[in-house]
Design a protein around this motif. Structure first.
Motif, PDB file in Angstrom:
ATOM      1  N   VAL A  32      48.165  33.417  38.768  1.00 35.84           N
ATOM      2  CA  VAL A  32      48.756  34.801  39.609  1.00 35.84           C
ATOM      3  C   VAL A  32      48.977  34.817  40.916  1.00 35.84           C
ATOM      4  N   TYR A  33      49.698  35.359  41.405  1.00 37.06           N
ATOM      5  CA  TYR A  33      49.924  35.672  42.798  1.00 37.06           C
ATOM      6  C   TYR A  33      49.661  37.052  43.297  1.00 37.06           C
ATOM      7  N   ARG A  34      49.178  37.420  44.381  1.00 35.07           N
ATOM      8  CA  ARG A  34      48.758  38.523  45.016  1.00 35.07           C
ATOM      9  C   ARG A  34      49.555  38.585  46.255  1.00 35.07           C
ATOM     10  N   PHE A  63      50.745  41.279  49.656  1.00 34.56           N
ATOM     11  CA  PHE A  63      50.157  42.274  50.283  1.00 34.56           C
ATOM     12  C   PHE A  63      51.032  42.930  51.401  1.00 34.56           C
ATOM     13  N   LYS A 122      49.041  46.349  47.853  1.00 28.58           N
ATOM     14  CA  LYS A 122      49.004  44.969  47.155  1.00 28.58           C
ATOM     15  C   LYS A 122      49.388  44.937  45.643  1.00 28.58           C
ATOM     16  N   SER A 123      49.799  43.988  45.049  1.00 30.30           N
ATOM     17  CA  SER A 123      50.333  43.862  43.708  1.00 30.30           C
ATOM     18  C   SER A 123      49.956  42.528  43.251  1.00 30.30           C
ATOM     19  N   ASP A 124      49.447  42.367  41.956  1.00 29.95           N
ATOM     20  CA  ASP A 124      49.390  40.974  41.357  1.00 29.95           C
ATOM     21  C   ASP A 124      50.632  40.839  40.656  1.00 29.95           C
ATOM     22  N   ALA A 147      51.081  36.572  51.289  1.00 35.45           N
ATOM     23  CA  ALA A 147      50.861  36.303  49.741  1.00 35.45           C
ATOM     24  C   ALA A 147      49.930  34.935  49.707  1.00 35.45           C
ATOM     25  N   THR A 153      41.000  31.748  44.905  1.00 31.85           N
ATOM     26  CA  THR A 153      42.372  31.839  45.236  1.00 31.85           C
ATOM     27  C   THR A 153      42.732  30.906  46.551  1.00 31.85           C
TER      28      THR A 153
END
Length: 249
Positions: free
Chosen positions: A112-114, A116, A127-129, A150, A158
């Protein structure tokens, strides 16, 4: 592999200040704080676990450096590095698309990428995953400066954050204006064609009317003598006027 003798470094006080730079490099772009916390590293030393500086350098170096280095060894095989080539492109006055490339370190381990983002200087952030390597940011304000970062992650932890990218959106970049401009161009083209058609039709009508009243004589062959055209407005006893055809002179 790490081959530094930390026991030797710890016995030399002049080496303690170098731990800040050493930990930054040894973290290898990953965030090892989960492993460090599980191993008993206190909060004042956790920044070393993600390659950042700490205030209690001597305490962290003497009491917790071995645990931190052990987490670096463990994370070398199962933690991803940060995403590469983070980019932002404005779509219109309220949205932008953020893209990036897979990490150099352990790209196959990314789950997954997060992402901000926030206005520059704001305390909180959005923020979004996401599993893909792009995301569209909505509800942005025009002419406000934003920053976006990111990181990549998986079940083990992470990566570190990318360096921030600064951007803004502007009404002048709005793609919503494009269809309006296209429609206007089409309307102008249609009006021009229609005007030309009306003018040509009017000319043809005038020519037909004059020809019908014998005011125009069409010639397809040059005559042997000048063409004599009677003036329809002359008086009965006035002499006729002769004209040579200028197009065949």
């Amino acid at each position: 592999a790490f081959s530094i003798d930390f026991d030797t470094m710890l016995r030399k006080p002049q080496c303690i200040p170098q731990f800040q730079q050493l930990m930054s490099c040894a973290s290898d772009g990953s965030d090892h704080r989960h492993c460090c916390s599980t191993g008993g590293v206190p909060g004042v030393c956790l920044n070393w676990c993600r390659g950042e500086q700490v205030e209690e350098t001597q305490t962290c170096a003497v009491e917790h450096s071995k645990t931190i280095i052990g987490c670096f060894h463990e994370g070398k095989k199962n933690l991803p590095g940060p995403p590469n080539n983070l980019k932002v492109v404005a779509i219109d006055e309220s949205s932008a698309v953020v893209t990036w490339d897979v990490p150099t370190k352990n790209p196959e381990d990314v789950e997954v990428y997060r992402v901000f983002w926030r206005p520059v200087g704001a305390k909180g952030s959005n923020k979004s995953d996401i599993v893909e390597n792009k995301i569209i940011l909505h509800d942005l304000e025009s002419d406000v400066d934003y920053e976006v970062v990111a990181k990549a992650g998986n079940g083990n932890g992470t990566s570190q954050l990318t360096k921030p990218i600064f951007f803004s959106v502007s009404p002048s970049l709005s793609v919503k204006q494009a269809p309006l401009q296209s429609d206007l161009s089409t309307a102008n083209t249609f009006a021009t064609v229609l005007t030309v058609f009306i003018i040509v039709a009017a000319i043809i009508s005038v020519i037909f009317l004059l020809h019908k009243k014998n005011l125009i004589v069409c010639i397809v062959k040059k005559p042997d003598s000048p063409i004599r055209i009677e003036n329809p407005f002359k008086k009965p006893d006035s002499p006729s006027v002769a004209f040579e055809n200028p197009f065949y002179a």
